[in-house]
Structures are given as structure tokens and as C-alpha cells.
Motif scaffolding. Structure first.
Motif, PDB file in Angstrom:
ATOM      1  N   GLU A 120       0.943  -1.263   0.006  1.00 25.90           N
ATOM      2  CA  GLU A 120      -0.047  -0.205   0.061  1.00 25.90           C
ATOM      3  C   GLU A 120       0.890   1.369   0.728  1.00 25.90           C
ATOM      4  O   GLU A 120       0.388   2.411  -0.437  1.00 25.90           O
ATOM      5  N   LEU A 149       0.547   4.615  -2.655  1.00 23.29           N
ATOM      6  CA  LEU A 149      -0.217   6.096  -2.260  1.00 23.29           C
ATOM      7  C   LEU A 149       1.295   6.362  -2.784  1.00 23.29           C
ATOM      8  O   LEU A 149       1.104   7.403  -3.325  1.00 23.29           O
ATOM      9  N   ARG A 161      -9.900   4.330  -4.738  1.00 25.79           N
ATOM     10  CA  ARG A 161      -9.695   5.957  -4.335  1.00 25.79           C
ATOM     11  C   ARG A 161      -9.164   6.047  -5.953  1.00 25.79           C
ATOM     12  O   ARG A 161      -9.871   6.966  -6.034  1.00 25.79           O
ATOM     13  N   PRO A 176      -5.790  -3.445   2.462  1.00 25.42           N
ATOM     14  CA  PRO A 176      -4.788  -1.372   1.854  1.00 25.42           C
ATOM     15  C   PRO A 176      -4.523  -1.001   0.400  1.00 25.42           C
ATOM     16  O   PRO A 176      -4.899   0.144   0.441  1.00 25.42           O
ATOM     17  N   LEU A 177      -4.242  -2.332  -0.009  1.00 30.45           N
ATOM     18  CA  LEU A 177      -3.708  -1.715  -1.507  1.00 30.45           C
ATOM     19  C   LEU A 177      -5.129  -1.965  -1.840  1.00 30.45           C
ATOM     20  O   LEU A 177      -5.766  -1.349  -3.686  1.00 30.45           O
ATOM     21  N   HIS A 229      -8.170  -0.480  -1.517  1.00 26.60           N
ATOM     22  CA  HIS A 229      -8.636   0.880  -1.019  1.00 26.60           C
ATOM     23  C   HIS A 229      -7.470   2.088  -2.324  1.00 26.60           C
ATOM     24  O   HIS A 229      -8.320   2.433  -2.243  1.00 26.60           O
ATOM     25  N   VAL A 230      -6.689   1.502  -1.633  1.00 26.28           N
ATOM     26  CA  VAL A 230      -6.078   2.964  -2.533  1.00 26.28           C
ATOM     27  C   VAL A 230      -6.015   3.200  -4.230  1.00 26.28           C
ATOM     28  O   VAL A 230      -6.405   3.725  -4.463  1.00 26.28           O
ATOM     29  N   LEU A 231      -6.054   1.896  -4.612  1.00 23.82           N
ATOM     30  CA  LEU A 231      -6.701   0.966  -6.249  1.00 23.82           C
ATOM     31  C   LEU A 231      -7.984   1.794  -6.207  1.00 23.82           C
ATOM     32  O   LEU A 231      -8.517   2.792  -7.360  1.00 23.82           O
TER      33      LEU A 231
END
Lengths: 107, 417
Positions: free
Chosen positions: A67, A71, B386, B379-380, B382-384
Motif C-alpha cells: 500500500e 500511495l 480511490r 489496503p492496496l 483501498h488505495v486503488l
């Protein structure tokens, strides 16, 4: 406590003592230095604590998570090979003298 | 504003602090005055129900910035002061003390307050809420001697607290009017996951029940539990109430600004008076990610921060409509929930990942388009998500559900014009 050296885009240097186990981001915001925004408070969710690590010292850092990697693709200043999120760097004794370059912008 | 003047900010939470800090980042050179009714330096609220409550973070660790920051940036912090009235004609705010503060532009970052439990006994000792650092300090102390706790409301705050309390060995009962946790916000699948995760930690849920009374002990002064409408009684020496919030919109309403469950703002976050903006929890804004494009009132750090930045940029001469992708997180025990977009309401939901293994995302679709994505321990995704939402990328439910589908490549590809 290890000393961490922050270098602003204009070349100005500030040295901060940051306790072991505390993140570079937390140490920086708690001591009020400019250039690290950290809007999510260190949850690896926002990419506004982006820094450029002195390349020769990259090996001192913990491995990058997926992540963090994703980011970093969305940082306001360009991503470089030595880009990291400072909330993901917990200070260790070996990091004394770590040089952290601050980007032009975080948002 | 054509020249530096005075920006007065009411509210010193995340939104109020951020608009002040961003004004300086934008090289705004006028006066910036921050007024807030809580004592001390501005602080972050999210850790209060998480790291602060567990003792992992202290009051210093939740502060947004130290004293030094406010002095260096000439941010005039008036902590512990309450605004009594906005005098729009005179462009000034009158404080409870009677002092009047002039402004050229006023930013209302007044936040919200917790909804009170409207039942007999709610005033008893041991009935608590969690919003401020003061609340959290009191709660942390009480937890040291709490054996049984009742949580009223299975929302984010209630469940974050339940997770912390259960981990300390407190017997926790969560009483909720709906039939599942976080029902207003979460898909059925994600809600079910969190129900199971909390139950495995020993939390007991009582759904479809409304609290009609807080029970008092023999002396009557201390809470000993709650009674529900069907007559059942649930014991607890601590009763935590987490049943939503009320936006602090009274000052705006009294000043004649448009108010409708929050202070109504346009896409520039201006109120019905162009000399006054409203941001954060207290503001209702048009949102292209919401069903029917809003308007909505969003309670989150992201919303507070991004709206603050939008207003600061406008006051510095760079006007742009507000259009940030909403995102949110909640730590509940070992599970980290992240939400991108406005997943509720949705008409189709598909799962990506492994719910049984505790790491998956629910991709929620509305009228054929991606509305939002809920992730737990992914979490990845989630970031993607967005990025997908920001780029307006096309994504079919079948693709979202296909573990072989390259989400990252799609996230980086804006929709063809």
C-alpha cells in the motif's frame, strides 16, 4: 535518541531527535517542522508525509509495503527511487544521522 | 478577497486547524484567527477511540502540531472561547465573553456534537460519550475499573470502543436498533464480517432493540445497565452512547444562513453569504460521489482536511470546485476497515478477496457505476479504489470480483472521453 536530519527544498537543514520506535513523520509533526502534512495521522492512507531518503541510507529502512508503494504513485511531488512515506519509517538506533529530504509539496 | 485581510475560523478541530495551516501554505499573508471552545492545542480525534484509549498514545501524541507551529505561522489561537453570535452586517463574531472579533472572511468549522440518549437515566454517572480529548481521558480512567459495559449504537465509535474494551477483558454488550452493525454505512457482507470479528472477541450484540431507560443502582446515582423496549435488561457499570451526531449549525441558522441538517454550502463551499464558508462535519455540500450527487454531510478526517484546503486555496485566489474522493477508516480490534467513495446506498455488491481469511473488499455499484469500496485488511484495494473513483475509471462488477483482473492497471487508466 537518534538524530534525524531534515533538509528543506531550499537547502535549509533541521536536526531533530526522534525517539526509537516513533515514526519519522510523528517526530517531525510533533516538533512542528514544515513540509510534512500527514493528514491521516500516520495510518498509511494519504501520502502527505512523502520524503526522499538519502540514497546511500535506504537500506536502513524497513521494507516497503504494497500500500505504501501504491500511495507513492499518487504523491504531489514526483516519485523517485528514494521516495518513502515517513509514517512508515519507525526510527531505530541505526538511523542516527538519517538524512530526509522534504519534497516541494505534499498536496 | 482581493487583499490580505482577516480570516476568522470558528472551530479548532481537524477542519479549522487545516484551513489555518493551508492558508499559510498558500502564502496568505493576512491575519488568521482560530476560535475554539475546547482548551489546549488542536488535536486529532480518530486516535481517541483507538490508540489513546488503549494507552498507546498520550495527549501529546494526538496534538496536531506543537505551540511552536502556531507562533511561527502567526496563527492566533483563541482556545477555550465560545462564539455567541455572527454579526454578518458588521462582519464580526461576538464571543460569549462579549468581545467582538472582526473578519473579512469567516470559516465555520464548527463540527458536530454527539446525539444525547433521549431516555430517563441518561444523566446517571457512568453514562458516557466519546468525542473530545476530555471525554477520552475520562473514559480511559473509567475503563480501568469497568467490568461490564453496554454500548448503545453499533456505529463506528461504539464498535471501536467495544473492541478496545473487550480486549481489556470487559464484558461488552452492544445494543442496536437496526438488524446489523454499521447498517447505515456498510454493505451486508462487510457488516457481517465485523459482527463475526467482534463476536469472536467476546462482544455480545443485541439487534432490533431500542434502549428506553438507563438503570440506576440503589443509590440511584450510578448507571447499572439499560432496559430495552421489550423489557429486557442488560447490565453494565459503564454505558457508552454512540448514536450519531448533530451538526453544530445553530450559529449559522441564527445568523440567517441556509441550514438543513448542516450548514448548506455550494460546490465552492460558500454558504448563502459569500463572506462565509463552512467545512467539515458541520457542512452539507454537493458531492459528485454521492447518490444523486448529494448534497451530503460527511464526518471524516479526509473531508475536513480536503474541504479546508479547498477554501484556503480560494481565499488565496485559486478558486476550484470541491471534488475530492471521500475516504474513511476505522480500526476495530485487529481489523482495519477502509472505505473509498460513497458506498451507500448501492444496488449491487461483489466481493474481492477472502472473507473467511479476514482480508477482502466489497465493491459496491450504483446504477451500473462504481459507488464505493469497503476493504478490510486489503489496503492496496483501498488505495486503488480511490484512484479508480478519482479517474472515473470503468469497472464492471465481474472484473472487480475476478482475482486475476489487474485493478492497478485499470486504476491508472482514466475513462476514455
Amino acid at each position: 535518541m537518534p538524530n534525524i536530519v531534515f533538509v528543506h527544498p531550499d537547502g535549509a537543514r533541521e536536526e531533530l531527535e526522534i525517539a526509537e520506535g516513533t515514526s519519522v513523520m510523528q517526530g517531525a509533526t510533533a516538533q512542528g517542522i514544515d513540509g510534512i502534512v500527514a493528514e491521516c495521522g500516520g495510518n498509511c492512507m494519504c501520502a502527505t508525509c512523502h520524503v526522499y531518503i538519502e540514497p546511500s541510507q535506504l537500506a536502513l529502512l524497513p521494507a516497503m509495503s504494497e500500500e505504501e508503494d501504491a500511495l507513492l504513485d499518487g504523491t504531489a511531488s514526483e516519485r523517485r527511487p528514494n521516495s518513502r512515506l515517513s509514517c512508515q519509517i519507525a526510527v531505530t538506533p541505526a538511523m542516527g544521522g538519517l538524512v530526509v529530504n522534504l519534497p516541494e509539496r505534499q498536496v | 478577497m482581493n487583499r490580505p485581510g482577516t480570516v476568522l475560523v470558528l472551530g479548532t478541530g481537524q477542519a479549522g486547524f487545516q484551513v489555518a495551516a493551508s492558508l499559510r501554505e498558500e502564502k496568505f499573508d493576512g491575519r488568521v484567527v482560530l476560535v475554539g471552545d475546547e482548551p489546549g492545542l488542536p488535536y486529532q480525534r480518530p486516535p481517541l477511540s483507538k490508540a489513546y484509549l488503549t494507552g498507546k498514545a498520550d495527549a501529546d501524541a494526538v496534538r496536531l502540531r506543537p505551540d511552536r507551529f502556531f507562533a511561527e505561522h502567526r496563527l492566533e489561537l483563541r482556545a477555550g472561547e465560545r462564539a455567541a453570535r455572527i454579526d454578518r452586517a458588521g462582519r464580526r463574531v461576538v464571543l460569549a465573553s462579549g468581545e467582538a472579533l472582526p473578519y473579512d472572511h469567516l470559516v465555520l468549522a464548527l463540527g458536530a456534537r454527539n446525539r444525547a440518549l433521549p431516555v430517563p437515566g441518561a444523566e446517571l454517572d457512568g453514562v458516557v460519550q466519546l468525542r473530545t480529548l476530555g471525554d477520552a481521558e475520562g473514559l480511559r480512567r473509567r475503563l480501568e475499573t469497568t467490568r461490564e459495559a453496554v454500548v448503545v449504537g453499533a456505529g463506528f465509535i461504539g464498535l471501536e470502543f467495544a473492541a478496545v474494551a473487550a480486549a481489556r477483558g470487559v464484558a461488552v454488550t452492544v445494543v442496536e436498533a437496526a438488524d446489523r452493525p454499521m447498517a447505515r454505512s456498510l454493505s451486508v457482507a462487510m457488516s457481517a464480517f465485523f459482527r463475526g470479528a467482534h463476536e469472536r472477541q467476546g462482544v455480545r450484540f443485541v439487534f432490533g432493540a431500542s434502549v428506553v431507560r438507563v438503570l440506576g443502582g440503589d443509590g440511584g446515582g450510578r448507571a447499572t445497565g439499560v432496559e430495552t423496549a421489550d423489557g429486557r435488561r442488560f447490565p453494565g457499570d459503564l454505558v457508552l452512547v454512540g448514536i450519531g451526531v448533530v451538526p453544530n449549525a445553530e450559529l449559522a441558522a441564527d445568523a440567517g444562513l441556509a441550514v438543513a441538517d448542516g450548514i448548506v454550502v455550494d460546490e465552492r463551499l460558500e454558504t448563502s453569504d459569500p463572506a462565509i464558508s463552512a467545512i467539515g462535519d458541520c457542512a452539507r455540500h454537493p458531492c459528485r460521489f454521492a447518490a444523486g450527487a448529494g448534497p451530503v454531510r460527511i464526518e471524516s478526517v479526509q473531508n475536513a482536511v480536503d474541504q479546508a484546503r479547498c477554501v484556503a486555496a480560494r481565499l488565496a485566489g485559486r478558486t476550484a470546485p470541491y471534488g475530492a474522493v471521500p475516504w474513511f477508516w476505522s480500526d476495530q480490534g485487529a481489523s482495519k476497515l477502509q472505505i473509498a467513495g460513497m458506498a451507500a446506498p448501492h444496488d449491487r455488491a461483489v466481493v474481492r478477496g477472502d472473507p473467511a481469511g479476514g482480508a477482502f473488499s466489497v465493491f459496491c455499484f450504483r446504477e451500473g457505476g462504481l459507488a464505493g469500496v469497503e476493504s478490510v485488511n486489503r489496503p492496496l484495494d483501498h488505495v486503488l479504489a480511490r484512484k479508480l473513483l478519482a479517474n472515473g475509471a470503468d469497472l464492471a462488477p465481474e472484473q472487480a470480483a475476478d482475482p486475476g483482473f489487474d485493478l492497478k492497471a485499470r486504476a491508472g487508466t482514466p475513462r476514455a472521453a
